[in-house]
Design an enzyme around this catalytic site. Structure first.
Site, mmCIF file in Angstrom:
data_model
loop_
_atom_site.group_PDB
_atom_site.id
_atom_site.type_symbol
_atom_site.label_atom_id
_atom_site.label_comp_id
_atom_site.label_asym_id
_atom_site.label_seq_id
_atom_site.Cartn_x
_atom_site.Cartn_y
_atom_site.Cartn_z
ATOM 1 N N HIS A 180 0.629 -1.050 -0.554
ATOM 2 C CA HIS A 180 -0.086 0.147 -0.325
ATOM 3 C C HIS A 180 0.831 1.259 -0.113
ATOM 4 C CE1 HIS A 180 -2.748 2.970 1.774
ATOM 5 N NE2 HIS A 180 -3.677 2.462 0.929
ATOM 6 N N ARG A 182 1.476 3.521 2.252
ATOM 7 C CA ARG A 182 1.770 3.998 3.397
ATOM 8 C C ARG A 182 2.994 3.286 3.928
ATOM 9 N NH1 ARG A 182 -1.337 5.983 8.551
ATOM 10 N NH2 ARG A 182 0.690 6.587 8.460
ATOM 11 N N LYS A 183 3.340 2.212 2.601
ATOM 12 C CA LYS A 183 4.717 1.528 3.189
ATOM 13 C C LYS A 183 5.176 2.113 2.517
ATOM 14 C CE LYS A 183 1.327 -1.404 5.820
ATOM 15 N NZ LYS A 183 0.826 -0.530 5.056
ATOM 16 N N LEU A 184 6.837 1.590 3.061
ATOM 17 C CA LEU A 184 8.061 1.970 2.623
ATOM 18 C C LEU A 184 7.956 1.432 0.806
ATOM 19 C CD1 LEU A 184 8.627 1.810 5.569
ATOM 20 C CD2 LEU A 184 11.065 1.130 5.249
#
Length: 381
Positions: A180, A182-184
């Site tokens: 997603h 929001r992930k790295l």
């Protein structure tokens, strides 16, 4: 003041755009060769024998539970202190979520909290690397393995974090990952399942594609496509080659992304260390965090409570967020709150906030955030 500071932003550039253009030009944009390559390279990076790309981490968790044999009437121990998808996936297979508390320092399950939540019907534990902080997997397995309880690692936030010198998830029987924004490491939406068991990987590959006996890629490669069979009810949980092309570029960036986030986290930790009433997330003794979420706990010695500090940051045009949710406080799961409660979960849920951390965050913008934390706490900026 130089404009709004967001709590996060993905790091995307012309390399991802070029990779997308190549896939579009190829004419094969659905699940195909780029997905297979992404699976291979991600498995190697995470030291996992097998990887299966999916449409999200939630669908990867769903498949993990299915291939591990979890179903109707089984109990599955989960942390309430996690995004609600961790608990929802248990419901998808007809099993019963059983909430365990977490360690107040790391926000993760421990051997003790898992042991307290085990029941005669427990068949699985979902252990989360919350916010990128590595869970003590050995401790959780010490509680689960003697009872034949499978441990599924939810590493949605964990790409780039380490546990005992290896990537998180490397020691688990099966692990779910998120891509997603929001992930790295992002593919827009998307997920991955990694496992040490070939038979679980093979079944997950079939199930993500309606349980077809012949994949769409294999059928496309054949002039006369073989007839397919559907041995069980499957799902449409596929990743596209468009997503995988972005994922391959992002995977190559991962070490640099982690290094930058740890640099930002270290600056926050140093700046907050002498402010009474504030405590920052930190690496546990057993590993290192990618600091996917950098949270601060607001204690009684700080002049403002958590929500007041959020408002102070907002007045400075800084977007922070309340800490990790508590699933047992949401309507579908309130009735599952244990009699003893979940005190550490509720303390962290009520008292933490997430500060801006992303690759492009400038030193000047980070200093703006720090200045608000210090001034609101009565310290000199």
């Amino acid at each position: 003041m130089s404009g709004r500071i967001n709590v996060m932003a993905p790091w995307l550039g012309h390399e991802e755009a070029d990779a997308l253009a190549e896939v579009v030009a190829s004419g094969w944009v659905a699940q195909g060769p780029r997905v297979a390559q992404f699976e291979h390279e991600f498995a190697a990076a995470m030291q996992a024998p097998f990887a299966v790309a999916t449409s999200s981490c939630t669908t990867a968790l769903h498949l993990a539970l299915i291939v591990a044999g979890i179903g109707v009437g089984d109990d599955v121990v989960v942390p309430s202190f996690s995004f609600i998808a961790t608990t929802n996936a248990v419901r998808y297979v007809g099993a019963n979520p059983v909430f365990a508390d977490v360690d107040a320092m790391t926000g993760n399950l421990t051997s003790e909290t898992v042991s307290a939540a085990l029941t005669p019907a427990t068949r699985a534990v979902i252990a989360v690397d919350q916010g990128g902080v590595p869970v003590d997997l050995d401790g959780v397995r010490a509680a689960a393995d003697p009872r034949g309880v499978v441990v599924i690692e939810d590493a949605a936030c964990g790409a780039g974090s380490t546990y005992r010198g290896r990537p998180v998830g490397a020691g688990a029987e099966i692990t779910a990952w998120s891509f997603h924004p929001r992930k790295l490491l992002t593919t827009g939406e998307g997920g991955m399942l990694t496992t040490r068991r070939e038979e679980w990987a093979d079944r997950a590959r079939r199930l993500r594609e309606h349980a077809m006996s012949v994949s769409a890629a294999d059928r496309h490669a054949s002039v006369l496509a073989p007839a397919e069979r559907y041995a069980e009810v499957g799902f449409n949980y596929r990743m596209t080659d468009l997503q995988a092309a972005v994922g391959l570029v992002q995977l190559a960036r991962l070490p640099e992304i982690v290094a930058r986030r740890r640099e930002i986290a270290a600056r926050y930790q140093a700046a907050v260390a002498d402010i009474p009433g504030l405590r920052t997330v930190a690496d546990p003794a057993h590993g290192s965090s990618n600091f996917q979420s950098f949270w601060v706990e607001v204690g009684e010695d700080y002049p403002l409570d958590r929500d007041e500090l959020l408002r102070a940051l907002a007045r400075a045009d800084i977007s922070a967020r309340r800490g990790i949710m508590a699933a047992h406080r949401q309507p579908p799961y309130r009735a599952l709150t244990p009699e003893a409660g979940l005190p550490a979960t509720e303390r962290l849920h009520d008292g933490t906030l997430i500060l801006p951390v992303y690759h492009q965050l400038t030193d000047e913008d980070q200093q703006r955030v720090i200045a608000v934390l210090r001034s609101a706490g009565g310290e000199r900026a």
